[in-house]
Design a protein around this motif. Structure first.
Motif, PDB file in Angstrom:
ATOM      1  N   VAL A   1       0.951  -1.072  -0.125  1.00  0.00           N
ATOM      2  CA  VAL A   1       0.038   0.074  -0.154  1.00  0.00           C
ATOM      3  C   VAL A   1       0.962   1.222  -0.175  1.00  0.00           C
ATOM      4  O   VAL A   1       1.477   1.336   0.653  1.00  0.00           O
ATOM      5  N   VAL A   2       0.587   2.032  -0.928  1.00  0.00           N
ATOM      6  CA  VAL A   2       1.046   3.507  -0.916  1.00  0.00           C
ATOM      7  C   VAL A   2       0.152   4.365  -0.634  1.00  0.00           C
ATOM      8  O   VAL A   2      -1.003   4.741  -1.376  1.00  0.00           O
ATOM      9  N   LEU A   3       0.578   5.120   0.677  1.00  0.00           N
ATOM     10  CA  LEU A   3      -0.267   6.067   0.994  1.00  0.00           C
ATOM     11  C   LEU A   3       0.015   7.601   0.295  1.00  0.00           C
ATOM     12  O   LEU A   3       1.321   8.013   0.360  1.00  0.00           O
ATOM     13  N   GLY A   4      -1.056   7.955  -0.346  1.00  0.00           N
ATOM     14  CA  GLY A   4      -0.933   9.405  -1.070  1.00  0.00           C
ATOM     15  C   GLY A   4      -1.602  10.723   0.033  1.00  0.00           C
ATOM     16  O   GLY A   4      -2.803  10.367   0.352  1.00  0.00           O
ATOM     17  N   SER A   5      -0.571  11.376   0.386  1.00  0.00           N
ATOM     18  CA  SER A   5      -0.903  12.425   1.628  1.00  0.00           C
ATOM     19  C   SER A   5      -0.146  13.683   1.160  1.00  0.00           C
ATOM     20  O   SER A   5       1.038  13.668   0.700  1.00  0.00           O
ATOM     21  N   ARG A   6      -0.743  14.750   1.430  1.00  0.00           N
ATOM     22  CA  ARG A   6      -0.222  16.028   1.550  1.00  0.00           C
ATOM     23  C   ARG A   6       0.907  16.315   2.549  1.00  0.00           C
ATOM     24  O   ARG A   6       1.720  17.004   2.322  1.00  0.00           O
ATOM     25  N   SER A   7       0.579  15.881   3.866  1.00  0.00           N
ATOM     26  CA  SER A   7       1.388  15.870   4.856  1.00  0.00           C
ATOM     27  C   SER A   7       2.240  14.570   5.386  1.00  0.00           C
ATOM     28  O   SER A   7       1.617  13.437   5.531  1.00  0.00           O
ATOM     29  N   ASP A   8       3.549  14.903   5.211  1.00  0.00           N
ATOM     30  CA  ASP A   8       4.363  13.945   5.550  1.00  0.00           C
ATOM     31  C   ASP A   8       4.210  13.379   7.048  1.00  0.00           C
ATOM     32  O   ASP A   8       4.342  11.896   6.991  1.00  0.00           O
ATOM     33  N   ALA A   9       3.859  14.144   7.812  1.00  0.00           N
ATOM     34  CA  ALA A   9       3.766  13.871   9.467  1.00  0.00           C
ATOM     35  C   ALA A   9       2.558  12.931   9.526  1.00  0.00           C
ATOM     36  O   ALA A   9       2.680  12.038  10.388  1.00  0.00           O
ATOM     37  N   LYS A  10       1.462  13.408   9.012  1.00  0.00           N
ATOM     38  CA  LYS A  10       0.264  12.563   9.103  1.00  0.00           C
ATOM     39  C   LYS A  10       0.277  11.106   8.568  1.00  0.00           C
ATOM     40  O   LYS A  10      -0.120  10.189   9.017  1.00  0.00           O
ATOM     41  N   ALA A  11       1.047  11.133   7.348  1.00  0.00           N
ATOM     42  CA  ALA A  11       1.243  10.086   6.731  1.00  0.00           C
ATOM     43  C   ALA A  11       2.267   9.044   7.359  1.00  0.00           C
ATOM     44  O   ALA A  11       1.935   7.828   7.599  1.00  0.00           O
ATOM     45  N   ALA A  12       3.194   9.706   8.028  1.00  0.00           N
ATOM     46  CA  ALA A  12       4.307   8.794   9.341  1.00  0.00           C
ATOM     47  C   ALA A  12       3.333   8.443  10.108  1.00  0.00           C
ATOM     48  O   ALA A  12       3.474   7.102  10.437  1.00  0.00           O
ATOM     49  N   ALA A  13       2.449   9.189  10.733  1.00  0.00           N
ATOM     50  CA  ALA A  13       1.614   8.588  11.853  1.00  0.00           C
ATOM     51  C   ALA A  13       0.707   7.446  11.415  1.00  0.00           C
ATOM     52  O   ALA A  13       0.340   6.494  12.293  1.00  0.00           O
ATOM     53  N   ALA A  14       0.293   7.662  10.157  1.00  0.00           N
ATOM     54  CA  ALA A  14      -0.571   6.612   9.873  1.00  0.00           C
ATOM     55  C   ALA A  14      -0.002   5.282   9.487  1.00  0.00           C
ATOM     56  O   ALA A  14      -0.453   3.981   9.692  1.00  0.00           O
ATOM     57  N   LEU A  15       1.380   5.280   8.907  1.00  0.00           N
ATOM     58  CA  LEU A  15       1.896   4.178   8.485  1.00  0.00           C
ATOM     59  C   LEU A  15       2.407   3.444  10.043  1.00  0.00           C
ATOM     60  O   LEU A  15       2.309   2.230  10.109  1.00  0.00           O
ATOM     61  N   THR A  16       2.797   4.362  11.074  1.00  0.00           N
ATOM     62  CA  THR A  16       3.316   3.677  12.362  1.00  0.00           C
ATOM     63  C   THR A  16       2.021   3.061  12.778  1.00  0.00           C
ATOM     64  O   THR A  16       2.064   2.000  13.395  1.00  0.00           O
ATOM     65  N   SER A  17       0.754   3.502  12.700  1.00  0.00           N
ATOM     66  CA  SER A  17      -0.356   2.841  13.295  1.00  0.00           C
ATOM     67  C   SER A  17      -0.870   1.419  12.648  1.00  0.00           C
ATOM     68  O   SER A  17      -1.062   0.499  13.267  1.00  0.00           O
TER      69      SER A  17
END
Length: 294
Positions: free
Chosen positions: A29-45
């Protein structure tokens, strides 16, 4: 499953849960997101709940059409099995917000950005044995009409109505795309889904992506008779991506009155079922973006 899927807006809401469920099913899965910080939090979760999840992030700003080629190039793949066009924005207020390109913000983000993104991704999808474009619409699209001469609500702007129009445009695009892919003999299909009535108060916590307090959970219980959480709202999209029985041009939504429950194929009704309107919105989108997927 071994599939590679790009999920736009995969850092929050329904997109997050779709990404989590796809990863649990074995997809990359590749997450497309404007925010690096929000994407990093989602990946960790997701990694905390799906051991061995294969995940990555690409910066993606659908309101900035000129930036999308850079985002697609950053994927660094030769083929893509599916794109889940999920990201969306709802602007709550009386003022009509515009992108730097002069497009109405919700129409640009929810529809035009995905229109351009799919155009750029189609060579990668066609390189897959069975590529899929999966577009997330909304049942609120049934409540509005869409004027192809004014799809961006310049003449009668009202925020929630403009949002619903943008979702109807997305759904029309998804169905028209499949018709054009079939006419072109493509192996890629286009499928539309909607999440039904998905509420934060019925959505399980995924801190720090989403935190549901005990009071919020209790207040949401009565709504659970008719609606469901965003984790359940993601299931139609996941089925549209993964189910080998799904065919192009189908609409997948929740089983119970289109509002909650397990995903099923449902009839296409209302404005979304109008092929002439779909062709007109397609033509307007080509004119606005200067690009044409098929």
């Amino acid at each position: 499953m071994g599939k590679t899927v790009l999920v736009t807006g995969g850092n929050a809401g329904i997109g997050y849960f779709a990404a989590e469920q796809l990863a649990a099913a074995g997809a990359t899965v590749v997450l497309g997101s404007r925010s690096d910080a929000k994407a990093a939090a989602a990946l960790t979760s997701i990694r905390s709940r799906v051991p061995g999840a294969r995940l990555s992030h690409v910066r993606l700003d659908l309101a900035d059409l000129a930036s999308l080629k850079t985002s697609v190039d950053a994927l660094g793949v030769d083929s893509l099995d599916a794109v889940l066009c999920n990201a969306g924005v709802l602007v709550d207020g009386p003022e009509r917000a515009l992108t730097p390109d002069g497009h109405e913000l919700m129409f640009a983000t929810n529809h035009l950005g995905h229109f351009v993104l799919v155009c750029l991704l189609l060579p990668l999808l066609d390189a897959s044995p069975a590529g899929r474009v999966v577009t997330t619409g909304s049942f609120v699209a049934r409540s509005v009409k869409l004027d192809p001469a004014d799809p961006q609500s310049a003449n009668d702007y009202q925020s929630k109505r403009a949002y619903a129009r943008s979702k109807l445009a997305q759904m029309l695009f998804g169905f028209e795309l499949d018709r054009r892919l079939r006419a072109a003999g493509s192996t890629t299909i286009s499928v539309v889904n909607h999440p039904g009535g998905a509420l934060d108060s019925l959505t399980p916590s995924r801190p720090p992506v989403h935190v549901r307090g005990a009071g919020q959970r209790l207040r949401g219980l009565p709504a659970g008779l008719l609606l469901h959480g965003k984790d359940s709202g993601a299931r139609p999209a996941v089925r549209a991506v993964l189910d080998p029985a799904v065919t192009g041009g189908q609409l997948i939504g929740p089983r119970v009155f289109g509002l909650r429950g397990k995903p099923r194929v449902e009839p296409v009704r209302g404005g979304a079922a109008d092929p002439d309107l779909a062709a007109e919105i397609w033509a307007a989108s080509v004119e606005l973006t200067g690009m044409e997927p098929v």
